[in-house]
Design a protein around this motif. Sequence first.
Motif, mmCIF file in Angstrom:
data_model
loop_
_atom_site.group_PDB
_atom_site.id
_atom_site.type_symbol
_atom_site.label_atom_id
_atom_site.label_comp_id
_atom_site.label_asym_id
_atom_site.label_seq_id
_atom_site.Cartn_x
_atom_site.Cartn_y
_atom_site.Cartn_z
ATOM 1 N N LYS A 111 5.246 -28.007 -46.981
ATOM 2 C CA LYS A 111 5.201 -29.259 -46.131
ATOM 3 C C LYS A 111 5.794 -29.707 -45.161
ATOM 4 O O LYS A 111 6.531 -30.367 -44.760
ATOM 5 N N SER A 112 5.042 -28.633 -44.362
ATOM 6 C CA SER A 112 5.871 -28.738 -43.272
ATOM 7 C C SER A 112 4.657 -29.083 -41.690
ATOM 8 O O SER A 112 3.953 -28.750 -42.765
ATOM 9 N N THR A 113 5.034 -29.228 -40.835
ATOM 10 C CA THR A 113 4.358 -29.537 -39.725
ATOM 11 C C THR A 113 5.401 -28.938 -38.741
ATOM 12 O O THR A 113 5.867 -29.365 -38.732
ATOM 13 N N GLU A 114 4.354 -28.889 -37.642
ATOM 14 C CA GLU A 114 4.704 -28.667 -35.736
ATOM 15 C C GLU A 114 5.721 -26.788 -36.066
ATOM 16 O O GLU A 114 6.499 -26.732 -36.181
ATOM 17 N N MET A 115 5.171 -26.337 -36.507
ATOM 18 C CA MET A 115 5.854 -25.265 -37.137
ATOM 19 C C MET A 115 5.216 -23.926 -35.556
ATOM 20 O O MET A 115 3.969 -23.712 -35.739
ATOM 21 N N ASN A 116 5.560 -22.990 -35.023
ATOM 22 C CA ASN A 116 4.839 -22.398 -34.044
ATOM 23 C C ASN A 116 6.482 -21.449 -33.499
ATOM 24 O O ASN A 116 7.663 -21.617 -34.751
ATOM 25 N N GLY A 117 5.818 -19.701 -32.833
ATOM 26 C CA GLY A 117 6.862 -19.494 -32.995
ATOM 27 C C GLY A 117 5.951 -18.411 -31.592
ATOM 28 O O GLY A 117 4.798 -18.249 -31.307
ATOM 29 N N GLU A 118 7.653 -17.649 -31.025
ATOM 30 C CA GLU A 118 7.448 -16.815 -29.447
ATOM 31 C C GLU A 118 6.175 -15.343 -30.103
ATOM 32 O O GLU A 118 6.280 -15.006 -31.228
#
Length: 505
Positions: free
Chosen positions: A483-490
């Motif tokens: 239930k999470s949004t807008e997740m990014n990683g390097e």
Amino acid sequence: ARSKISVSLSKGETRTKKGEESKYQRASIMSSVDKEIEPLRSLLVSIVSRLEQLEAKAGVSPPPASSGGGGGAVEEELHPSLKAYDTHIEETVKPFVNACNDLPGLKNIGSLILETWMTIRSIIHLGTKCKKPKDVATALKPLLTAVQTPVQSISKMRLDRDYDWHQKAIMEMLVSISWVVCVPPPNPSMFVKETIGSTDFWSNKIRKMYKGKDEKQILFCDALKKLIQDLAKYCQEFHLSGLFWNNARGVDMESVDVNEFLAGAEVKEAKKEAPKPAAAPAAAAAGGGAAALFGELAAKRTNDGTSAATGLRKVTKDQQTWRKEFKGGEPTTTPTTTAKPTTTTAAVAVPAKKKKGPPKCEYQNQGSKWNIENQTKDDNTGLGSSGMLEITITDAKQQVYIYKCENITINVTGKLKSIILDSCSKTNILFDSAISACEIVNCKRVQVQTRGLCPSVSIDKTDGCLVYLSKESLSSTSFVTSKSTEMNGEYFLLVVFEGVSLLIL
């Protein structure tokens, strides 16, 4: 002639004497046999009496004696496994259903759970009447489909955010109903017990949040665990090696209509949930629906045409959030009718700002835990010359818990056990290496960077999360999101679905 007569008389006397002797011999033989059989007869009598006592304890009554005349119909005796299951429903399932009904946010989940258990009862009833089929899943398909229907309804419910943990705990508990198709190993009892740990994970969160505040929440958790434990005990006693099938006296599945058992379960459930006569007027009033609402509004209409609905504004398409015409921001007011002026003026309610606790940055020896709470950029507690909150770890067993921090950067130096971010906003975290994991819960617009290794990153109910990994962690870090949004990683774009575990390679 006299000599012949005397000879015949002597032969008759001889035969009579031999007959009397054989009669005495038979009597003596029977008496000796009776003496030898007497111990065996007493042993058989004792065995029969013991069997009758065992039948009485198990609730099994002897079959009624058949009579030649047309007697009345004898009511069918329930199998002991079915009686025990009914006891399980009365003692554990219904109290849990009542605990669900006592919590307003769980809607009608209680009735769906009771429907699930009643359908499982029809499967057990079918097993007591039939022999085990070759393909159990295919034979029970209509009943299994009926079991899945309420479970899917619970899973698709969109409850209030305060009841997310309740819904997850219930879904973990509902995994246990698959014991009816469980093939050892593990046996059904062990299969049911395995769901206790996953259910307790969410129940303990509820207990921690509502301890000393709401006793109904604690009763919900206790009833949930008791239900699983009692179901495991029931499976251990009656379904040790899988669902019980009456292979000795049962009939073939091909000769039985499975839908009849399902219909019987629905009738039994309807009888148990029949409303009391006193509640009939309330039910009739509630069942009016829209017609009752419009009727009440019409009753309030006065002679000049005003009613309870007079003066209400029309909601246009650009004000409806689910339409593409929605522009956002403050909705425009387009009143259709002019309301009569009133003498009293309503005060505009200004939302009160939530009180924030005092900032904390302290180390607790008990549990080897750093507590960092309510820290902001304007606070001076522990801030270094760089404007960051500096935390130095001296032992790898220590863990860091960051709670309700806002608009601040926290730098953690040293190898630690784990790091947790809870209810933080616009917070940046830097740390060296974590032995266990980094958990991010109920956060908004946070950034996390590891300079060393971090085996696992857990993101739950978070909007806006940026994770920077070191080159060492790229090949070994796994992400678990919910239930999470807008997740990014390097070096990678993290695109995940709810509840999916992703391993970065």
